[in-house]
Design an enzyme around this catalytic site. Structure first.
Site, PDB file in Angstrom:
ATOM      1  N   GLY A   1      37.767  40.581  47.194  1.00 17.71           N
ATOM      2  CA  GLY A   1      39.019  39.841  47.069  1.00 17.71           C
ATOM      3  C   GLY A   1      40.166  40.418  47.871  1.00 17.71           C
ATOM      4  O   GLY A   1      41.262  40.628  47.339  1.00 17.71           O
TER       5      GLY A   1
ATOM      6  N   SER B   1      41.658  39.003  50.595  1.00 18.68           N
ATOM      7  CA  SER B   1      42.385  38.040  51.428  1.00 18.68           C
ATOM      8  C   SER B   1      43.888  38.108  51.190  1.00 18.68           C
ATOM      9  O   SER B   1      44.676  37.705  52.047  1.00 18.68           O
ATOM     10  CB  SER B   1      41.878  36.618  51.174  1.00 18.68           C
ATOM     11  OG  SER B   1      42.067  36.263  49.820  1.00 18.68           O
ATOM     12  N   SER B   2      44.306  38.628  50.029  1.00 16.06           N
ATOM     13  CA  SER B   2      45.729  38.713  49.721  1.00 16.06           C
ATOM     14  C   SER B   2      45.933  39.701  48.584  1.00 16.06           C
ATOM     15  O   SER B   2      44.979  40.239  48.021  1.00 16.06           O
ATOM     16  CB  SER B   2      46.287  37.334  49.329  1.00 16.06           C
ATOM     17  OG  SER B   2      45.655  36.873  48.146  1.00 16.06           O
TER      18      SER B   2
ATOM     19  N   ASP C   1      31.375  36.414  48.732  1.00 15.85           N
ATOM     20  CA  ASP C   1      31.768  35.459  47.705  1.00 15.85           C
ATOM     21  C   ASP C   1      31.113  35.911  46.405  1.00 15.85           C
ATOM     22  O   ASP C   1      29.878  35.931  46.308  1.00 15.85           O
ATOM     23  CB  ASP C   1      31.301  34.052  48.098  1.00 15.85           C
ATOM     24  CG  ASP C   1      31.675  32.986  47.079  1.00 15.85           C
ATOM     25  OD1 ASP C   1      32.074  33.332  45.951  1.00 15.85           O
ATOM     26  OD2 ASP C   1      31.541  31.790  47.407  1.00 15.85           O
TER      27      ASP C   1
ATOM     28  N   SER D   1      41.163  44.883  35.765  1.00 20.25           N
ATOM     29  CA  SER D   1      41.333  44.029  34.597  1.00 20.25           C
ATOM     30  C   SER D   1      42.767  43.530  34.601  1.00 20.25           C
ATOM     31  O   SER D   1      43.267  43.064  35.623  1.00 20.25           O
ATOM     32  CB  SER D   1      40.991  44.815  33.326  1.00 20.25           C
ATOM     33  OG  SER D   1      41.153  44.014  32.180  1.00 20.25           O
TER      34      SER D   1
ATOM     35  N   ALA E   1      40.500  35.565  28.240  1.00 14.88           N
ATOM     36  CA  ALA E   1      39.152  35.820  27.724  1.00 14.88           C
ATOM     37  C   ALA E   1      38.290  36.512  28.771  1.00 14.88           C
ATOM     38  O   ALA E   1      37.503  37.403  28.458  1.00 14.88           O
ATOM     39  CB  ALA E   1      38.500  34.505  27.290  1.00 14.88           C
ATOM     40  N   SER E   2      38.447  36.100  30.032  1.00 16.59           N
ATOM     41  CA  SER E   2      37.661  36.747  31.093  1.00 16.59           C
ATOM     42  C   SER E   2      38.033  38.212  31.230  1.00 16.59           C
ATOM     43  O   SER E   2      37.171  39.068  31.465  1.00 16.59           O
ATOM     44  CB  SER E   2      37.851  36.004  32.424  1.00 16.59           C
ATOM     45  OG  SER E   2      39.113  36.273  33.019  1.00 16.59           O
ATOM     46  N   LYS E   3      39.308  38.541  31.054  1.00 19.60           N
ATOM     47  CA  LYS E   3      39.731  39.937  31.153  1.00 19.60           C
ATOM     48  C   LYS E   3      39.371  40.726  29.896  1.00 19.60           C
ATOM     49  O   LYS E   3      39.102  41.931  29.967  1.00 19.60           O
ATOM     50  CB  LYS E   3      41.233  40.016  31.445  1.00 19.60           C
ATOM     51  CG  LYS E   3      41.604  39.469  32.823  1.00 19.60           C
ATOM     52  CD  LYS E   3      40.853  40.190  33.948  1.00 19.60           C
ATOM     53  CE  LYS E   3      41.294  39.752  35.322  1.00 19.60           C
ATOM     54  NZ  LYS E   3      40.583  40.454  36.410  1.00 19.60           N
TER      55      LYS E   3
ATOM     56  N   THR F   1      52.671  39.079  43.705  1.00 20.75           N
ATOM     57  CA  THR F   1      51.648  38.726  44.694  1.00 20.75           C
ATOM     58  C   THR F   1      51.536  37.203  44.686  1.00 20.75           C
ATOM     59  O   THR F   1      52.375  36.511  44.112  1.00 20.75           O
ATOM     60  CB  THR F   1      50.290  39.349  44.345  1.00 20.75           C
ATOM     61  OG1 THR F   1      49.824  38.793  43.098  1.00 20.75           O
ATOM     62  CG2 THR F   1      50.386  40.864  44.204  1.00 20.75           C
TER      63      THR F   1
END
Length: 287
Positions: A11, A13-14, A55, A133, A149-151, A182
């Protein structure tokens, strides 16, 4: 002085991924910066940073990137799992495909990257996995169920993984940024698509939540920290001789996570209601 390490970052790209690649390269480390669209990394390549397409929702892409690093250096010394985005919708409104995509990127991609680098790290008898995270891994506000939830999942996975791989000389470190200046906020707003039905009970809530994320949540006034400040913590997590299990970034992250730990649920819910918009129930029509 930390000896040069081979660092693979997802990740880039930015945002924090890009800044971490630049900072670690500047310190003399062998950095492999990756992104789904490698053309976004052209400026990093011009500075001498090795770039690769990666990816985290594509198995072949992940395996090829890890294989390329291992072919050149034997193993990945440091993996920084940074690729992620935030889906922000009411639970009732999100489609199954939107929820799956959130977990594919933020959780399953992170897990698969760890699985791919660990055999090489075990052979080398050393390695470090830095999982980016968020303070989102410790609480969940209205509109943030699936991102948070993903974190939460990243936090739990990291805790188990840290214990499982320590006997092999591999360290697992979690970084918990608060709001950071960001492009994350703009991406989050992009997931809050307007309600298609004017009668949608969450229509005004989506609009107000998008406005908050676009104009308030990611500013210095609200407590957001510059990407450069977050980058310093990520570099420390990646290079410290004796890293902590967790690094929180920003006063807002530390204070919110402390409040969640100490306050009763009712009191923390009241804090969330004061801090975030809520849906507005439809008023009954007069008889």
């Amino acid at each position: 002085m930390t000896p040069p390490r081979t660092v693979l970052i997802t990740g880039c790209s930015s945002g924090m991924g890009r800044q971490a690649a630049l900072a670690l390269h500047g310190l003399g480390h062998r950095v492999y910066a990756t992104a789904r669209r490698p053309e976004t990394l052209a400026d990093l390549a011009a500075l001498g940073i090795t770039t690769l397409p990666l990816d985290v929702t594509d198995e072949r892409s992940m395996a090829d990137a890890v294989a390329a690093v291992e072919a050149a250096h034997g193993s990945v010394d440091v993996l920084i799992n940074n690729a992620a985005y935030g889906l922000h919708l009411p639970v009732e409104s999100a489609t199954p495909d939107e929820v799956r995509a959130q977990f594919d990127t933020n959780v399953f991609g992170l897990v698969r990257m760890a699985q791919l680098v660990l055999p090489g790290m075990r052979r080398a008898g050393r390695g470090r996995i830095v999982n980016i995270s968020s303070m989102a891994g410790r609480f969940s506000p209205p509109g943030g169920a699936f991102y948070h939830a993903s974190k939460h999942a990243v936090e739990a996975i990291s805790d188990s993984l840290r214990l499982e791989v320590a006997p092999f000389g591999v360290e697992v470190v979690v970084v918990q940024p608060g709001p950071t200046i960001t492009g994350f906020g703009a991406t989050a707003v992009g997931t809050m698509h307007p309600a298609a039905d004017p009668a949608d009970p969450y229509g005004s809530f989506r609009t107000r939540l998008a406005d908050m994320y676009a104009h308030q949540a990611f500013t210095r006034r609200s407590g957001a920290v510059p990407a450069e400040a977050a980058t310093k913590v990520i570099v420390r997590a990646a290079t410290a001789a004796r890293p902590r299990a967790r690094y929180a970034i920003g006063a807002l992250a530390r204070s919110t996570m402390l409040a969640k730990r100490l306050l009763p649920d009712a009191a923390f819910d009241a804090l969330m209601r004061r801090s975030f918009p809520l849906p507005e129930p439809a008023r009954p029509r007069p008889a």
